[in-house]
Write an enzyme that holds these catalytic residues in place. Structure first.
Site, short mmCIF file in Angstrom:
data_model
loop_
_atom_site.label_atom_id
_atom_site.label_comp_id
_atom_site.label_asym_id
_atom_site.label_seq_id
_atom_site.Cartn_x
_atom_site.Cartn_y
_atom_site.Cartn_z
CE LYS A 132 42.32 -84.07 -13.53
NZ LYS A 132 42.97 -85.37 -13.39
NE ARG A 184 39.68 -86.53 -18.66
CZ ARG A 184 39.15 -86.48 -17.44
NH1 ARG A 184 38.23 -85.62 -17.14
NH2 ARG A 184 39.59 -87.31 -16.53
NE ARG A 229 39.92 -91.82 -8.01
CZ ARG A 229 40.12 -91.05 -9.08
NH1 ARG A 229 40.36 -89.75 -8.94
NH2 ARG A 229 40.11 -91.58 -10.28
NE ARG A 256 36.28 -92.16 -10.56
CZ ARG A 256 36.86 -91.10 -11.10
NH1 ARG A 256 37.06 -90.01 -10.36
NH2 ARG A 256 37.24 -91.10 -12.36
NE ARG A 267 40.05 -92.81 -15.86
CZ ARG A 267 39.92 -92.55 -14.57
NH1 ARG A 267 39.98 -93.51 -13.68
NH2 ARG A 267 39.70 -91.33 -14.17
P1 ADP Z 1 42.06 -86.60 -9.98
O1 ADP Z 1 40.91 -85.68 -9.64
O2 ADP Z 1 43.21 -85.88 -10.60
O3 ADP Z 1 41.64 -87.80 -10.77
P2 ADP Z 1 42.04 -87.19 -7.12
O4 ADP Z 1 42.05 -85.83 -6.50
O5 ADP Z 1 40.78 -87.96 -7.07
O6 ADP Z 1 42.64 -87.15 -8.61
O7 ADP Z 1 43.24 -88.02 -6.41
C1 ADP Z 1 43.49 -89.39 -6.76
C2 ADP Z 1 43.81 -90.19 -5.49
O8 ADP Z 1 45.06 -89.75 -4.94
C3 ADP Z 1 42.77 -90.01 -4.37
O9 ADP Z 1 42.64 -91.24 -3.69
C4 ADP Z 1 43.37 -88.92 -3.50
O10 ADP Z 1 42.92 -89.03 -2.15
C5 ADP Z 1 44.87 -89.22 -3.62
N1 ADP Z 1 45.71 -88.01 -3.55
C6 ADP Z 1 45.41 -86.77 -4.02
N2 ADP Z 1 46.42 -85.90 -3.82
C7 ADP Z 1 47.41 -86.62 -3.21
C8 ADP Z 1 48.74 -86.31 -2.76
N3 ADP Z 1 49.25 -85.08 -2.90
N4 ADP Z 1 49.47 -87.30 -2.21
C9 ADP Z 1 48.96 -88.56 -2.10
N5 ADP Z 1 47.73 -88.92 -2.48
C10 ADP Z 1 46.95 -87.98 -3.04
P1 AMP Z 2 37.27 -87.77 -13.92
O1 AMP Z 2 36.30 -87.82 -12.81
O2 AMP Z 2 37.68 -86.36 -14.27
O3 AMP Z 2 38.46 -88.68 -13.72
O4 AMP Z 2 36.50 -88.30 -15.22
C1 AMP Z 2 36.02 -89.63 -15.29
C2 AMP Z 2 35.65 -89.98 -16.73
O5 AMP Z 2 34.60 -89.11 -17.20
C3 AMP Z 2 36.77 -89.83 -17.76
O6 AMP Z 2 37.63 -90.97 -17.81
C4 AMP Z 2 35.96 -89.67 -19.05
O7 AMP Z 2 35.42 -90.90 -19.51
C5 AMP Z 2 34.78 -88.81 -18.59
N1 AMP Z 2 35.09 -87.37 -18.70
C6 AMP Z 2 35.20 -86.45 -17.68
N2 AMP Z 2 35.49 -85.24 -18.16
C7 AMP Z 2 35.60 -85.37 -19.51
C8 AMP Z 2 35.93 -84.48 -20.58
N3 AMP Z 2 36.21 -83.19 -20.37
N4 AMP Z 2 35.93 -84.98 -21.86
C9 AMP Z 2 35.64 -86.26 -22.09
N5 AMP Z 2 35.36 -87.16 -21.14
C10 AMP Z 2 35.33 -86.73 -19.86
#
Ligand code: ADP
Ligand code: AMP
Length: 216
Positions: A13, A88, A127, A160, A171
């Protein structure tokens, strides 16, 4: 244009949100990034959020909604915005809809980025995140130009704390229970769009642009 990104943690995302935000000139609002910035600054909000985040739990709705509504009330959101990681839960979605309704407004697109659970753990373990500008990389699939350094702002990249395997599993459980029902919620509203998140990041981006440009 108001867009919501749906999908499991690690579905991509944030990666897509950055690109969409640049292309369409709308702010990318990630509640996770807001919490992490507060943790970094050592604020009271950051301390509270961290206790939940480190355990893979959701931060309570009341606190999260307050932060989000405050952020979207800022001037830069007047022409639209993209929400990444919010809502969420169903109650979060309902509050957002009510607030928008008051202004005669609504969400235009809810884009669900689909990735099966088996692939999520692998993505999360590779990541690397920039805690300064929010850019995200992957050691194999999306590496930075210089190892360990953010391409965009030069900051040192971090792993992270909540990307540990046990926390990722927790999660994912929380995602299926609390967040996945939003897919049905937005489908009923007729604004759900689904993209295959297993394509490479450029292809996922093209699929999203095709959706936004066709109807936007
Ligand atoms: P989210 O915001 O949904 O938690 P991220 O955008 O941080 O996910 O992506 C999670 C991990 O997967 C990161 O390390 C990112 O670089 C990698 N990633 C994102 N999109 C792709 C893709 N289409 N193919 C492979 N790896 C990806
Ligand atoms: P993210 O960066 O979106 O993966 O979020 C990391 C963490 O932040 C999540 O696992 C939750 O603990 C908290 N968090 C982020 N957005 C929300 C939300 N909309 N509602 C509740 N917790 C959140």
């Amino acid at each position: 244009m108001k867009i919501i990104m749906l999908g499991a943690p690690g579905a991509g995302k944030g990666t897509q949100a950055k690109r969409i935000s640049e292309k369409y000139g709308i702010p990318h609002i990630s509640t996770g990034d807001i919490f992490r910035a507060n943790i970094k600054e050592g604020t009271a909000l950051g301390k509270e959020a961290k206790s939940y985040m480190d355990e893979g739990k959701l931060v309570p709705d009341e606190l999260t909604v307050r932060i989000l509504l405050d952020r979207v009330s800022k001037d830069d959101c007047k022409g639209g915005y993209l929400l990444d990681g919010f809502p969420r839960t169903i109650p979060q979605a309902e509050v957002l809809d009510k607030e928008l309704e008051k202004a005669g407004d609504r969400v235009d697109f809810a884009i669900d980025v689909e990735v099966p659970d088996e692939s999520i753990v692998k993505r999360m373990s590779g990541r690397r995140a920039c805690l300064k500008c929010g850019a995200t990389y992957h050691v194999e699939s999306l590496p930075p130009k210089t190892e360990g350094i953010c391409d965009k702002c030069g900051e040192k990249l971090s792993i992270r704390e909540d990307d540990k395997e046990e926390t990722v599993k927790k999660r994912l459980e929380v995602y299926h229970k609390e967040t996945e029902p939003l897919i049905n919620y937005y489908e009923k509203k007729g604004i759900l769009e689904t993209v295959d998140g297993m394509q490479d990041a450029e292809e996922v981006f093209s699929s999203i642009i095709a959706i936004l440009d066709k109807q936007g």
